[in-house]
Motif scaffolding. Sequence first.
Motif, mmCIF file in Angstrom:
data_model
loop_
_atom_site.group_PDB
_atom_site.id
_atom_site.type_symbol
_atom_site.label_atom_id
_atom_site.label_comp_id
_atom_site.label_asym_id
_atom_site.label_seq_id
_atom_site.Cartn_x
_atom_site.Cartn_y
_atom_site.Cartn_z
ATOM 1 N N ASP A 165 0.833 -1.208 0.000
ATOM 2 C CA ASP A 165 0.000 0.000 0.000
ATOM 3 C C ASP A 165 0.867 1.257 0.000
ATOM 4 O OD1 ASP A 165 -2.183 -1.635 0.048
ATOM 5 O OD2 ASP A 165 -2.445 -1.533 2.230
ATOM 6 N N LEU A 211 2.392 1.649 -3.392
ATOM 7 C CA LEU A 211 1.393 2.123 -4.346
ATOM 8 C C LEU A 211 1.224 3.634 -4.251
ATOM 9 C CD1 LEU A 211 -0.761 1.530 -6.462
ATOM 10 C CD2 LEU A 211 -2.384 1.117 -4.597
ATOM 11 N N LYS A 212 1.207 4.148 -3.045
ATOM 12 C CA LYS A 212 1.098 5.603 -2.880
ATOM 13 C C LYS A 212 2.349 6.311 -3.397
ATOM 14 C CE LYS A 212 -2.016 5.352 1.105
ATOM 15 N NZ LYS A 212 -2.200 5.674 2.550
ATOM 16 N N SER A 222 4.250 5.251 -5.777
ATOM 17 C CA SER A 222 4.262 5.175 -7.245
ATOM 18 C C SER A 222 3.366 6.223 -7.887
ATOM 19 C CB SER A 222 3.824 3.780 -7.697
ATOM 20 O OG SER A 222 2.477 3.535 -7.314
ATOM 21 N N GLU A 223 2.438 6.780 -7.117
ATOM 22 C CA GLU A 223 1.562 7.838 -7.622
ATOM 23 C C GLU A 223 2.050 9.225 -7.236
ATOM 24 O OE1 GLU A 223 -2.172 6.843 -5.944
ATOM 25 O OE2 GLU A 223 -2.524 5.108 -7.252
#
Length: 337
Positions: free
Chosen positions: A59, A62-63, A65-66
């Motif tokens: 998680d 993922l954050k 990567s954005e």
Amino acid sequence: MAPLSGDGVLWLCLGISLFFAVRGIATDIRQVVDLTEIKRDEREDKIISEGTEEALKLDTLLKLSESTSHDLRAAALRIISERSTKGETRDILLADLSSKNKTRRGKAINALHFLVSNRALSRTSVCTRLRDLPTYTALVNCLCNFLDEHVEITSNTLSPILPRTRPLGEKKAIQILNSLLPENIPCALEAGVVSQWLTRYPFPCVTNADPSRRRDLFMLMKTWWADDAVMSSIFSTLTSHPDGIRQLRKHGLMGSMIEEENDQDDDDGDSDVWMVDGEDTAGTSGTFGSFRSAPRPQESSLEEQALRRRRREAMVLSEGGRPLGRDDIIQRPIQEG
């Protein structure tokens, strides 16, 4: 020599005192700098860095990567890709890739396609972990599973090398093979890329025409490469390796060297192509089995040569929506004398 006065002695003592004071202060400052300097152990930093990367949750990655920061995005993608290509995660990825479950297989294809095609991962060790026999075996099994799905028509392109029934997910799988094949051709051949997959692939030139035309497949790939550039690239890569040529000839997908030279000589000559049943097929969608090469008839006179030249230089103009007729053919007028 006159003795020094009281003021002279005072100034001399003051100068000597200042000299030693300056040296002492400089020495103390250097000691303070040495004591307050933070010394880093590169080995400890590496251990801490690796431990920190392993401790990050998906998680969090993922954050990251954005994130708007390019460095953070690249670092997050690198960590995710390295995790997915080693250990148990890699085994699960390859198992899903060769699975007959379309959902699991589709997710594995998308993940693997991202790993091999993303430019940000080209300098990492990700691709080096996907050049072994288990990877090629799983990929060949995936492509073989797509063979049974060539049922519905998905393309309107008429081509001797591109099947109209190619499934939607097969194109990405072929692109993955095209990216990984140059890295280890012998391993891919051992996995069965030719013996298990290409020999069973439904090429239109093989299914719609004489089965003996399988030997012409390589020449058709060179001629019609624009119809299926990825598949043509795979054939080109295979023929760049002696073992690839040997297997293609063994399984009848490539002619002998003598046949290829004869075909090339025929292509270089001024041979004509005749269309069988041309009047019946004009204006309709035919198959490539309707086009066959025929030997040129014997030219016995200058009139026949001029007539043939006039036909070759003719133009066909049509607005479409109806079959072609003689009125659509514009030829150069006959020159008398």
